[in-house]
Scaffold this active site. Structure first.
Site: not given
Length: 505
Positions: A253-254, A401, A273-274, A307
């Site tokens: 996610g963020s 992002e 995992e950003l 992402c």
């Protein structure tokens, strides 16, 4: 009735029941899976489809009591799953992969319904689910250990030391909305392959799509102890992270939410995992037509909600105009519309707020001197594919992002300069590079602060059996079945004093 064939879904196999509800055009029921049963009684939350503007799914939301019962059950269930032979786990994962292939089109429609993701992108995601489960099955068959060379040191002579990887126990998987099928398949598949029981916290925007992936595993023969599913908001996720029974937390996610997950989890093993604002570099010697075509396709897949979606494209100034013309032609040719239409390239974003943010950032860049080449508008949650040319380096479309249907195109003069510009980001997930020069490739691989570099492709490319993850605010750990199994297991050592396989005296 077996525990993983629940009354609320009318006694049918779980996945079939979900899909029957979908085909009947009513809201899809996303039950909570607690202690081996799908539960529907209790509070619910409706998901309104961003394209249809109707209620498409209804999730039974979790409360703190559910969090506690899930922890208790998972703690008891851990030994049951750990006792399954690796071959048994692998066979179940293979059957789940086969089922994903059979139900590919129906599951892609379910994702399109909940998220506005084009059905052809959903089909591609389900193809990856098939691969992911199969890779997890293969990795389950290979979990082993080592014989350690203890006799290489004087104190080790006459002894033997062995290791093996044991299940960590209880894994928590928190998944995002943008790829609800494959990202859950990675986390759940690897956790099950490693011999853990898993608690799944689904994204509020895709509860039914997530439940369907869990159903694949259960209908393939996984014991009810293998997994539990809780739907809810961030408070539910935080409560799950804090559980002492949880050994491993895997979150996608963020960056902001990832930091909150780390705080809530405390001293647990974490895989984060950003986000990212991925850069792709087009050098002077590149095949510009090819680069423009690739970026046009991969910059707007799933409305840019990835992402590693192409966000910043740096083009050598000598080829900038040529690239921009070809890129604009490719982007304006994309078909925007109904996500359930197989011909649609760009559907809707996850909600109106996300769409409005993308449009607002494009206008802010324009006010700061950039040119909106195309797009910059929205219709509800659908953003017209947007190109912003030559934004200032401080614009949000460069530094943050975007996670939307917008690509910024920026000219550069010097390769070392553009590498520094790419590295100025607080993110470092993946980058793309178009060049024919091997020296440039090696230099970029060494100097770019990213977890992965894609040569003669854009940043938006991933193979599910290849290590994937980032540096800096893009997180840590690698999401590929082999790497995740290492995170989901603990190394246990056995030392045999006075017994040597080396024949030492």
């Amino acid at each position: 009735m077996s525990p993983n064939r629940a009354d609320p879904l009318d006694g049918r196999p779980i996945l079939d029941a979900l899909l029957i509800r979908q085909e009947n055009s009513g809201p899809v029921l996303a039950a909570a899976l607690l202690a081996g049963r799908w539960e529907t009684d209790g509070a619910t939350a409706d998901r309104v489809g961003p394209y249809t503007r109707t209620v498409v799914s209804r999730a039974r939301t979790a409360g703190l009591d559910d969090v506690g019962s899930a922890a208790e059950y998972a703690s008891r269930a851990a030994r049951t799953i750990a006792a399954l032979a690796p071959a048994t786990r692998a066979d179940i994962l293979e059957r789940a992969a086969n089922s994903a292939a059979v139900h590919r089109d129906a599951l892609a429609r379910l994702i399109a319904w909940e998220l506005g993701k084009p059905v052809k992108d959903g089909r591609g995601e389900l193809d990856r689910v098939v691969d992911t489960f199969r890779v997890c099955a293969a990795e389950a068959r290979q979990i082993g250990g080592d014989v350690l060379p203890v006799a290489g040191f004087g104190r080790g002579v006459g002894n033997t030391a062995l290791t093996y990887r044991a299940p960590a126990g209880v894994a928590l998987a928190i998944t995002p909305f943008n790829a609800p099928a494959n990202l859950l398949a990675h986390k759940l598949g690897a956790s099950f392959a490693a011999g853990n029981t898993t608690i799944v916290k689904t994204p509020p925007q895709a509860p039914a799509s997530s439940a369907a992936i869990v159903a694949l595993l259960l209908d393939a023969g996984a014991p009810p102890e293998a997994v539990q599913v809780l739907h809810g908001d961030g408070a539910v996720g935080a409560a799950l992270c804090a559980l002492p029974e949880v050994s491993v937390v895997s979150f996608t996610g963020s960056a902001a939410t990832g930091a909150a997950v780390a705080r809530a989890a405390g001293a647990k093993r974490l895989v984060l995992e950003l986000g990212g604002n991925a850069a792709t570099i087009v050098c002077a010697d590149a095949d510009v037509a090819h680069a423009a075509a690739v970026c046009a396709k991969t910059g707007y897949t799933n409305s840019g909600q990835s992402c590693i979606s192409v966000q910043r494209v740096y083009v050598h100034r000598s080829r900038f105009g040529e690239f921009l013309d070809a890129f604009r032609a490719g982007v304006t040719a994309l078909r925007v519309g109904d996500p359930l239409d197989p011909a649609t390239d760009v559907g809707s974003m996850v909600d109106d707020d996300a769409a409005e943010r993308v449009v607002r950032w494009s206008r802010e860049a324009s006010d700061a001197g950039a040119t909106i080449v195309t797009g910059g508008t929205r219709d509800g949650a659908t953003v017209a594919p947007t190109i912003v040319a030559d934004p200032p380096p401080t614009a949000n479309v460069v530094t943050e992002e975007v996670f939307g249907a917008l690509v910024a195109v920026v000219p550069f003069d010097d390769f070392d300069q553009v590498v520094q510009e790419c590295n100025r980001s607080r993110y470092g997930l993946q980058a793309g590079l178009f060049t024919r020069d091997l020296g440039t490739i090696v230099h970029a691989w060494r100097e770019l602060e990213v977890g992965g570099l894609i040569v003669n492709g854009s940043s938006n490319f991933r193979l599910d059996h290849v290590p994937f993850g980032g540096v800096k605010d893009s997180g840590f750990g690698r999401e590929t079945p082999r790497s995740m199994i290492e995170d989901y297991t603990v190394v246990k050592t056995l030392v045999l004093r006075g017994i040597s396989i080396w024949g030492d005296r």
